[in-house]
Structure formats: structure tokens, C-alpha cells
Design an enzyme around this catalytic site. Structure first.
Site, PDB file in Angstrom:
ATOM      1  N   HIS A 141      28.300  33.273  46.833  1.00 54.01           N
ATOM      2  CA  HIS A 141      26.980  33.710  46.365  1.00 54.01           C
ATOM      3  C   HIS A 141      27.104  34.699  45.198  1.00 54.01           C
ATOM      4  O   HIS A 141      26.452  34.548  44.156  1.00 54.01           O
ATOM      5  CB  HIS A 141      26.241  34.342  47.550  1.00 54.01           C
ATOM      6  CG  HIS A 141      24.895  34.924  47.231  1.00 54.01           C
ATOM      7  ND1 HIS A 141      23.717  34.368  47.659  1.00 54.01           N
ATOM      8  CD2 HIS A 141      24.535  36.049  46.542  1.00 54.01           C
ATOM      9  CE1 HIS A 141      22.693  35.099  47.228  1.00 54.01           C
ATOM     10  NE2 HIS A 141      23.161  36.138  46.555  1.00 54.01           N
ATOM     11  N   GLU A 142      27.964  35.697  45.349  1.00 56.81           N
ATOM     12  CA  GLU A 142      28.108  36.705  44.281  1.00 56.81           C
ATOM     13  C   GLU A 142      28.714  36.093  43.021  1.00 56.81           C
ATOM     14  O   GLU A 142      28.307  36.435  41.901  1.00 56.81           O
ATOM     15  CB  GLU A 142      28.944  37.883  44.768  1.00 56.81           C
ATOM     16  CG  GLU A 142      28.320  38.666  45.923  1.00 56.81           C
ATOM     17  CD  GLU A 142      26.887  39.089  45.672  1.00 56.81           C
ATOM     18  OE1 GLU A 142      26.522  39.341  44.499  1.00 56.81           O
ATOM     19  OE2 GLU A 142      26.116  39.169  46.638  1.00 56.81           O
ATOM     20  N   HIS A 145      26.010  34.595  40.985  1.00 56.26           N
ATOM     21  CA  HIS A 145      25.360  35.515  40.040  1.00 56.26           C
ATOM     22  C   HIS A 145      26.242  35.721  38.814  1.00 56.26           C
ATOM     23  O   HIS A 145      25.764  35.734  37.678  1.00 56.26           O
ATOM     24  CB  HIS A 145      25.094  36.874  40.699  1.00 56.26           C
ATOM     25  CG  HIS A 145      24.063  36.846  41.781  1.00 56.26           C
ATOM     26  ND1 HIS A 145      22.853  36.209  41.653  1.00 56.26           N
ATOM     27  CD2 HIS A 145      24.047  37.403  43.023  1.00 56.26           C
ATOM     28  CE1 HIS A 145      22.141  36.374  42.758  1.00 56.26           C
ATOM     29  NE2 HIS A 145      22.856  37.091  43.616  1.00 56.26           N
TER      30      HIS A 145
HETATM   31  N1  ARG Z   1      22.385  39.804  49.768  1.00 56.31           N
HETATM   32  C1  ARG Z   1      23.466  39.583  48.877  1.00 56.31           C
HETATM   33  C2  ARG Z   1      22.983  39.387  47.452  1.00 56.31           C
HETATM   34  O1  ARG Z   1      21.829  39.266  47.169  1.00 56.31           O
HETATM   35  C3  ARG Z   1      24.414  38.468  49.347  1.00 56.31           C
HETATM   36  C4  ARG Z   1      23.905  37.442  50.297  1.00 56.31           C
HETATM   37  C5  ARG Z   1      25.055  36.593  50.835  1.00 56.31           C
HETATM   38  N2  ARG Z   1      24.671  35.702  51.890  1.00 56.31           N
HETATM   39  C6  ARG Z   1      25.539  35.157  52.754  1.00 56.31           C
HETATM   40  N3  ARG Z   1      25.149  34.278  53.654  1.00 56.31           N
HETATM   41  N4  ARG Z   1      26.792  35.483  52.741  1.00 56.31           N
HETATM   42  O2  ARG Z   1      23.736  39.354  46.498  1.00 56.31           O
HETATM   43 ZN    ZN Z   2      22.297  37.638  45.497  1.00 61.08          ZN
END
Ligand code: ARG
Ligand code: ZN
Ligand code: CA
Length: 227
Positions: A141-142, A145
Site C-alpha cells: 500500500h505505501e 503511494h
Molecule cells: N493507513 C495506512 C495509509 O493510509 C496504510 C493502510 C494499510 N492497510 C493494510 N491492510 N495493510 O497509508
Molecule cells: Zn494510504
């Protein structure tokens, strides 16, 4: 296809695993998950080196918008705008409890990469101790971004949203793994299985072709990487 170098920074408060001193095997397992998840997009990551730093402030206080994270990156960051720096920390400050990670976007740091990279919770790695979020999808996820993707719930049900046209709009972040969730009247169920939503790790299985196109565009424009 393209390959991105990864510089991994293990930040810990002491030499124990609970204190953040994760073994190389957890990093290797995380790299495998990352590469599996990005394989359909044609992007691969190769671990160039791992540094280990014991620093109570960095481990506990490196939340977003803090001077501590700025200092940490100034001290440790390696490479240029095309290189991915990952920092594993503890996020124990009250404001950061529950945070899994945060990242910079390509457009933010092109040409001046000092602050560039992802900071993630060490126990989110595969086999880590954070329940429901310990299969390595936080880094997927990161990194999303870092390659220029927004959340699938960006902008809610209206507007340009995440700037990708094959991720149906979504009113708010999903949590858990809610089958059949549909929060916007426009076509399409909520993309709860998308890596850029907030579902549990076990629920996250895909980027869409449109996200692949956007990441390729962003990487070419801002990081000089051609997939
Ligand atoms: N809340 C974090 C973000 O907005 C990461 C979310 C990751 N989710 C997961 N299922 N690992 O960057
Ligand atoms: Zn995020
Ligand atoms: Ca819908």
C-alpha cells in the site's frame, strides 16, 4: 518492466524483536510479497542494502509531519529519486498509535528527495505481531503511494477521486473484508480488494490495470523510471 532499488532502514529501540530489531528473514519475506503484488504491473524491487540503527526517538516518534522523521531521513536516506527508501519503526507516540505507515508521493519530491520514502510499522511485515495487518500489505500500500497512487476512497463518491477510471468510487475507507460493500450509487461495488483501500491484509489482492497505467505515468514523469 523496471526494477527499483530498495534501501531498507531497520530502526529499533534496542536489539530485541519486540523493540523493532527485525531479522533479515522478515525483510526478505516482505520483499517477496511486494514483488508478487507488483508483478502484474511490471514493476520489481530489489533489496540493495539494509542498515540497522538503534535510536529511541526514531523508533517511537517518527510519525508523519514530525521533525523526528525529517531528521531520521536526513541522516539515513540513500540514493536518488528513483530509489525506494523504507524505514521500519514503532509508532508508539499517542498520536500515531494504530498507524501502519505513511509515504511521500512522486510529485512532491522530484529533484529534492531528502524526505522521500515510506515509513512503516515493523510489526506489519509478514509474520509480524500486528493482527489482521501482518501479511506485508502495508508496504504494498505505501509503495503504491510512492509510485503515485491515491486511496480508492479519495474524494468519496464524486469528483475525480483517485484519478483512475477502473476503481469504482467509494464513500469511505473499507475495514475488515466486507463482501458486497456498495457505498456509492454510481456503477460498481466498492473496490475492497484493492491494495489502496484500508481492508485487512488478507482481503487485499489487486491493483487494477488503470492503476498500473497511472503508476507507469507517474514513475516516468517524476522518477525517470520506464516500466
Ligand atoms: N493507513 C495506512 C495509509 O493510509 C496504510 C493502510 C494499510 N492497510 C493494510 N491492510 N495493510 O497509508
Ligand atoms: Zn494510504
Ligand atoms: Ca457503487
Amino acid at each position: 518492466t523496471a526494477t527499483v532499488n530498495v534501501f531498507w532502514h531497520v530502526i529499533s529501540q534496542d536489539t530485541t524483536l519486540a523493540g523493532g530489531n527485525i531479522p533479515d528473514s522478515m525483510i526478505t519475506d516482505q520483499m517477496t510479497v511486494l514483488n508478487e503484488d507488483y508483478a502484474p504491473s511490471g514493476l520489481q524491487f530489489v533489496l540493495k542494502n539494509t542498515t540497522r540503527t538503534i535510536n529511541w526517538n526514531y523508533f517511537n516518534q517518527a510519525g508523519p509531519e514530525t521533525s523526528v522523521q525529517t531528521q531520521m531521513k536526513q541522516e539515513l536516506r540513500q540514493g536518488g529519486v528513483a530509489d525506494f527508501n523504507v524505514y521500519t519503526v514503532g509508532f508508539t507516540a499517542p498520536a500515531d498509535v494504530g498507524l501502519l505507515g505513511y509515504s511521500t508521493f512522486p510529485a512532491d519530491y522530484a529533484g529534492s528527495p531528502t524526505d522521500d520514502g515510506s515509513v512503516i510499522l515493523f510489526s506489519s511485515l509478514p509474520g509480524g505481531s500486528t493482527e489482521r495487518f501482518n501479511e506485508g500489505k502495508t508496504l504494498t500500500h505505501e509503495a503504491g503511494h510512492w509510485v503515485g497512487l491515491y486511496h480508492t476512497f479519495q474524494g468519496g463518491c464524486s469528483g475525480t477521486g483517485d484519478m483512475v477510471d477502473d476503481t469504482p468510487p467509494e464513500a469511505s475507507p473499507a475495514s475488515g473484508c466486507p463482501t458486497g460493500r456498495d457505498t456509492c450509487t454510481s456503477a460498481g461495488l466498492d473496490p475492497i480488494n484493492n491494495y489502496m483501500d484500508y481492508s485487512d491484509d488478507s482481503c487485499m489482492t489487486q491493483f487494477t490495470p488503470g492503476q498500473g497505467t497511472r503508476m507507469a505515468d507517474q514513475l516516468r514523469t517524476y522518477r525517470g523510471i520506464s516500466i
